[in-house]
Design an enzyme around this catalytic site. Structure first.
Site, PDB file in Angstrom:
ATOM      1  CB  CYS A 275      -1.021   0.059   1.203  1.00 31.35           C
ATOM      2  SG  CYS A 275      -2.203  -1.074   1.100  1.00 31.35           S
ATOM      3  CB  ALA A 389      13.105 -10.470  -3.671  1.00 31.16           C
TER       4      ALA A 389
END
Ligand code: SPV
Ligand code: MN
Length: 622
Positions: A275, A389
């Site tokens: 977000c 990652a």
């Protein structure tokens, strides 16, 4: 057990003396118990000394838990294919028979859970060295300082903690003088490993929290969110400790927004994953204090926040030269960086959304010889780098660090932001009418739409109270009540809600950098330097203020049409959100009365607006 004899049996004189200097029975007992249970060949104890810190990093490389990359100081660490994120299903609270945690929490009877995790950790350090390290949550030598003892067989875990947290050995000495001194403890075991040094038995991964002993155990995992004790494992313990002691432990960034004439205003923000949390903390032109965890305390009558951490474990996906220039530079220059689960080819790391061509082969979380089109061990499609990652960097290596980020008294908070993701409901920025309104309708009603990057159907709204849902170690109601009660005798920060993801005809209405404007507007509002319009569910900006900010900050023309599209009050969607929340909160334990009151008042205001002006109200008509 003869604790001293057990300690002596596995460590050299130097390590033994390091423990002896702490003169702390609880520390000795926890270390000795781990020796008996996990049966290491050797035990090594580290202090805050630079040589001990360097030793752990080198050990991670020597043991091949990290592999050096082409740029000086950079390494890559891989977690197993099945060990790429926190795992909610196996993360449980150990609850004593006579204790009651919220029944909705994932939990197991304490004795039974302890037995299970002890069986999984029994003998787990055979043939390995057990590492004993001391760290500190929050600034050292401060009221925020919360010392932690980490036991692990992973040098990567220690190395990560050296980069992400303050050293804690001296802090243990300082606080040990107090007879009531308590600390957090973690015992982690990697479990059996593959030839790539990643945990093999992912189905036996467990993360168990014993809040009665301020202790967390984890096993058969290496992913930092499950193993780095001071991160999410400690957040769950800290939320309970804060509950007992009357402060708050939040899943929030802290940043410094720079106002006119050198004015510095600190903002904290809670955003569910994906977000815009780290990128808000990293907005060009502002300064970062921390990107993930904040403790709030009242100090000398002021609402103050401290960064729990001293580094960033950030999502690397979509970090690119244009959008994230500061991080990009750190990731491309000599200095200490751990890359996690990226693709590596010829010593260079690559990741999704980096804005460069990604090679079709290399070493990644799937294989040392990954090639495009390769399926994972579960038969699923794979990506060159994992979607989750990460990079690990130190605060002190960031050019945009706030020089005061480590202040032992924390920093004064001007505003708190709850940032969600929705395509059709909330305006890009709005201000609460007051603390209760903000906590109840922005924090407690925070939702995020799932994206293609998260599991589950796209566009589904997930409720995530203050973005802290995964870490609540009590009922949602009690946690909200703690927020409502906190700092009630002093001036509290303004509360804001943001949404960077409004869409029209499937396209985002805002650019990546528009968040810089919302931050500047919030800064102005905190100092009563901008006016606002009442939108029935909060206060929203006036066109002229935004137009000026867009021009001054981004040199962008913000048209009246942009304004109307973005700041239209969407009554049907707002009422639908209230319907959803009323259903959810009907089932919440210990639900504060304020929740029902604020929701009812919001509904009344929105219905009155609707009766007067219709379903979709232009901000120009407010
Ligand atoms: C998050 O997912 O909120 C993180 C990373 O900050 S983890 O360590 O997995 O919690
Ligand atoms: Mn986080």
């Amino acid at each position: 057990m003869d604790i001293q004899a057990t300690l002596k049996s596995k460590m050299d004189e130097a390590s033994f003396q390091k423990l002896a200097a702490l003169n702390n029975d609880d520390v000795n007992a926890f270390v000795a118990y781990a020796i008996e249970l996990c049966e290491p060949d050797k035990v090594w104890v580290g202090t805050d000394a630079a040589e001990d810190v360097a030793h752990c990093r080198q050990l991670a490389i020597d043991k091949k838990e990290e592999i050096p990359l082409a740029i000086e100081g950079h390494t890559v660490h891989f977690d197993s294919y099945y060990d790429q994120a926190r795992k909610k299903e196996v993360t449980k609270y150990l609850v004593p028979k006579d204790d009651t945690l919220d029944p909705k929490l994932n939990q197991v009877e304490r004795e039974e859970g302890l037995k299970e995790i002890e069986e999984l950790q029994r003998g787990a350090y055979k043939g390995r060295t057990m590492l004993v390290r001391f760290f500190c949550l929050g600034p050292v030598n401060s009221v925020f300082a919360l010392p932690c003892l980490q036991i692990t067989d992973s040098a990567y875990v220690c190395h990560s903690e050296d980069m992400l947290y303050r050293p804690g050995y001296e802090e243990f000495k300082r606080q040990s003088a107090d007879p009531s001194f308590k600390f957090f403890k973690y015992r982690h075991a990697t479990g059996e490993v593959t030839e790539r040094m990643t945990s093999k038995n992912h189905d036996l991964n467990r993360v168990y929290m014993d809040h009665t002993q301020n202790t967390v155990y984890s096993v058969n995992t290496q992913y930092a969110g499950n193993t780095v004790g001071l991160k999410k494992l400690s957040l769950r313990l800290a939320i309970r400790k804060a509950d007992r002691e009357g402060w708050l432990a939040e899943h929030m960034f802290i940043m410094r927004a720079n106002g006119p004439d050198g004015r510095k205003t600190y903002l904290c923000g809670a955003y569910p994953s994906a977000c815009g949390k780290t990128s808000t903390a990293m907005i060009p032109g502002e300064n970062i204090v921390g990107d993930d965890l904040a403790y709030f305390r009242v100090i000398d009558g002021k609402f103050r926040a401290a960064n729990v951490e001293a580094g960033i474990f950030g999502i690397i996906r979509d970090v690119n030269a244009d959008g994230d220039p500061v991080i990009w530079d750190v990731l491309h220059n000599p200095g200490e960086v751990i890359f996690g689960n990226v693709l590596v080819k010829d010593g260079k790391p690559y990741w999704l959304g980096m804005g460069e061509e990604i090679p079709g082969s290399g070493m990644n979380h799937v294989s040392t010889e990954w090639t495009e089109g390769m399926k994972g061990p579960d038969g699923k499609d794979t990506t060159p780098s994992h979607k989750n990652a990460r990079y690990t960097v130190r605060m002190s290596d960031l050019d945009n660090q706030d020089p005061d980020w480590d202040n032992p008294n924390g920093l004064p908070v001007g505003g708190i932001i709850y940032g969600g993701r929705d395509s059709d409901t909330n305006v890009p920025v709005r201000e609460a009418y007051g603390w209760e309104h903000g906590i109840c309708t922005m924090g407690a009603m925070l939702e995020s739409e799932t994206t293609a990057a998260t599991i589950g159907a796209e566009g589904e709204r997930k409720w995530n109270v203050m973005s802290n849902m995964d870490f609540l170690s009590m009922s949602v109601g009690r946690y909200i009540q703690n927020n409502l009660d906190f700092a009630k005798d002093i001036k509290r920060p303004k509360v804001f809600g943001t949404n960077y993801f409004l869409k029209k005809d499937g396209k985002y209405l805002n650019g990546m950098l528009d968040k810089a404007i919302w931050v500047k507007w919030m800064e102005l509002r905190i100092h009563a330097a901008a006016e606002a319009l009442d939108a029935g569910y909060g206060l929203i900006p006036k066109y002229d203020d935004l137009k000026k900010l867009f021009k001054d900050v981004l040199n962008k023309d913000f048209t009246e049409q942009d304004y109307v599209e973005q700041f239209t009050v969407r009554i049907p969607e707002l009422l639908a959100k209230l319907d959803r929340m009323e259903k959810i909160y009907a089932t919440v334990q210990e639900n504060p009365q304020a929740m029902a009151d604020e929701m009812a008042a919001q509904r009344k205001r929105l219905e009155a607006l609707k009766a007067a002006k219709g379903d979709y109200i232009s901000p120009l008509d407010l």
